[in-house]
Design an enzyme around this catalytic site. Sequence first.
Site, PDB file in Angstrom:
ATOM      1  CE  LYS A   1      -0.362   1.738   4.593  1.00 36.02           C
ATOM      2  NZ  LYS A   1      -0.444   0.955   5.813  1.00 36.02           N
TER       3      LYS A   1
ATOM      4  CD  GLU B   1       2.598  -6.604   8.335  1.00 37.27           C
ATOM      5  OE1 GLU B   1       2.144  -5.493   8.672  1.00 37.27           O
ATOM      6  OE2 GLU B   1       1.997  -7.663   8.559  1.00 37.27           O
TER       7      GLU B   1
ATOM      8  CG  HIS C   1       2.055  -1.073  11.866  1.00 36.55           C
ATOM      9  ND1 HIS C   1       2.614   0.134  12.239  1.00 36.55           N
ATOM     10  CD2 HIS C   1       2.267  -1.180  10.531  1.00 36.55           C
ATOM     11  CE1 HIS C   1       3.147   0.724  11.174  1.00 36.55           C
ATOM     12  NE2 HIS C   1       2.949  -0.052  10.127  1.00 36.55           N
TER      13      HIS C   1
HETATM   14  C1  LIG Z   1       0.814   0.741   6.423  1.00 36.11           C
HETATM   15  C2  LIG Z   1       1.109  -0.582   6.943  1.00 36.11           C
HETATM   16  C3  LIG Z   1       2.436  -1.049   6.954  1.00 36.11           C
HETATM   17  C4  LIG Z   1       3.609  -0.196   6.531  1.00 36.11           C
HETATM   18  O1  LIG Z   1       3.847   0.783   7.471  1.00 36.11           O
HETATM   19  P1  LIG Z   1       5.158   1.697   7.399  1.00 36.11           P
HETATM   20  O2  LIG Z   1       5.039   2.551   8.616  1.00 36.11           O
HETATM   21  O3  LIG Z   1       5.074   2.453   6.134  1.00 36.11           O
HETATM   22  O4  LIG Z   1       6.345   0.799   7.444  1.00 36.11           O
HETATM   23  C5  LIG Z   1       2.671  -2.330   7.410  1.00 36.11           C
HETATM   24  N1  LIG Z   1       1.670  -3.118   7.835  1.00 36.11           N
HETATM   25  C6  LIG Z   1       0.367  -2.703   7.844  1.00 36.11           C
HETATM   26  C7  LIG Z   1      -0.677  -3.645   8.302  1.00 36.11           C
HETATM   27  C8  LIG Z   1       0.057  -1.419   7.405  1.00 36.11           C
HETATM   28  O5  LIG Z   1      -1.213  -1.019   7.435  1.00 36.11           O
END
Ligand SMILES: *Cc1c(COP(=O)(O)O)cnc(C)c1O
Length: 362
Positions: free
Chosen positions: A69, A274, A197
């Site tokens: 994304k 991620e 996250h």
């Molecule tokens: C947006 C998102 C990420 C990436 O986050 P960053 O802060 O850009 O590294 C990873 N995992 C999930 C589930 C997300 O929604």
Amino acid sequence: MNTFSNEEFDFSFLEEGFTARDVLEQKINEVSLSDDKDAFYVADLGDIVKKHVRWFKALPRVTPFYAVKCNDSKAIVKTLAILGAGFDCASKTEIQLVQSIGVPPEKIIYANPCKQVSQIKYAASSGVEKMTFDSEVELMKVARNHPNAKLVLRIATDDSKAVCRLSVKFGATLKTSRTLLERAKELNVDIIGVSFHVGSGCTDPQTFVQAVSDARYVFDMGAELGFNMHLLDIGGGFPGSEDVKLKFEEVTSVINPALDKYFPADSGVQIIAEPGRYYVASAFTLAVNIIAKKVMVTEQTGSDDEDDSTSDKTIMYYVNDGVYGSFNCILYDHAHVKPVLQKASIKRLHSIYNFRLSIFLI
Ligand SMILES: *Cc1c(COP(=O)(O)O)cnc(C)c1O
């Protein structure tokens, strides 16, 4: 407003000593002489490769699953696929994109805790098994529509020190996690691990430590209930540029000891992450054109005497991209863009067009 098509990209190898910046300047010079002055991006794929090398140096135990994304350009996805990264997809469209490039389903995690039923079915039919969840409703949806799913329980984190908070929307508390594990057992759904996250633009690495320790707690609860949990997903939130309070290596130097303490190498737990912004934040440069200019004059009368009045002049420049396009990052991600004027063009264009500037933002 600009729409950048995902299909269109030219890609070329640069000669020694030639940088992405040179390509950008060359292209600005080219378009300056034509009628086509649409905004455009230059991506330095070498920067993505460097980030990948830097990742493994800093986090040797963690396999990156790039969060599509953040930038779904095919050039990026292809580059990362060739480098062997996995992918975090949030929708059917992202799964299709990644699979169209030939990425096998084992290298995909459908990391959206709240999924549309038809898209759960799509994941099932395309062999994508790893997916996250954080609620009982999601468990029931998955149990009904994807019997082979391997679920990863997303837990909430303390994201109060992140620039973009995500735990408001997603993540189960530790108390809820127990209930969810029990419910999964009743529904006969397989739970293979835990994800979290810390929020994008995380400014406190202790958040990671707390989250890893919470994940350990949930692994132990899972074991008590008879689950064989073997996947830890430490999410995203890693900085992608150098103009941040906390550098990437400062974050990872705190994460590694926490991983070794709670999930030592001999625990047999596979660790993934991620990262999104980490990979792409510094690789792209957008070139925009100034398409209009206004001089705003504010009269400030100091006294009744006419001669005392002063005027403040503000010049407003309008560029051909905006917050409904590339700059939505200002609204959604609290991004700070740094405009850089393309000086060579200014000089030349001054003489050609009387007054016209080309600027690019990085
Ligand atoms: C947006 C998102 C990420 C990436 O986050 P960053 O802060 O850009 O590294 C990873 N995992 C999930 C589930 C997300 O929604």
